[in-house]
Design an enzyme around this catalytic site. Sequence first.
Site: not given
Length: 103
Positions: A40, A70
């Site tokens: 990621q 995020c």
Amino acid sequence: AEVAVWSEMVKTSAALEARAAADIDRLLLRGHQDGYEVLQLGGDSPEDLARCVGLAHAYSYDEVSLNLGCPAASTGGAGYGAALARTPEKAAALVHAMATEAA
């Protein structure tokens, strides 16, 4: 059923600024050699993301993804992570750069 494992988000700046092989390994080494593992990445530069996809190739990840979720201020304030939801055209350009490098 096979389980997929996602890495911690690796900031492109950290991966590209790492000088020693051990530092790059610390960031990009797979957590498990068996099973399906996804690297990621977090970043906002098409060029940097493409370069990191190129680096990741040596680590045999099954997939490389762009973090679009995020919510941390340190990523949103930097223009990546969940902040990319505000700029879908930019997110699409980043994914395109990554896919082009992976092809």
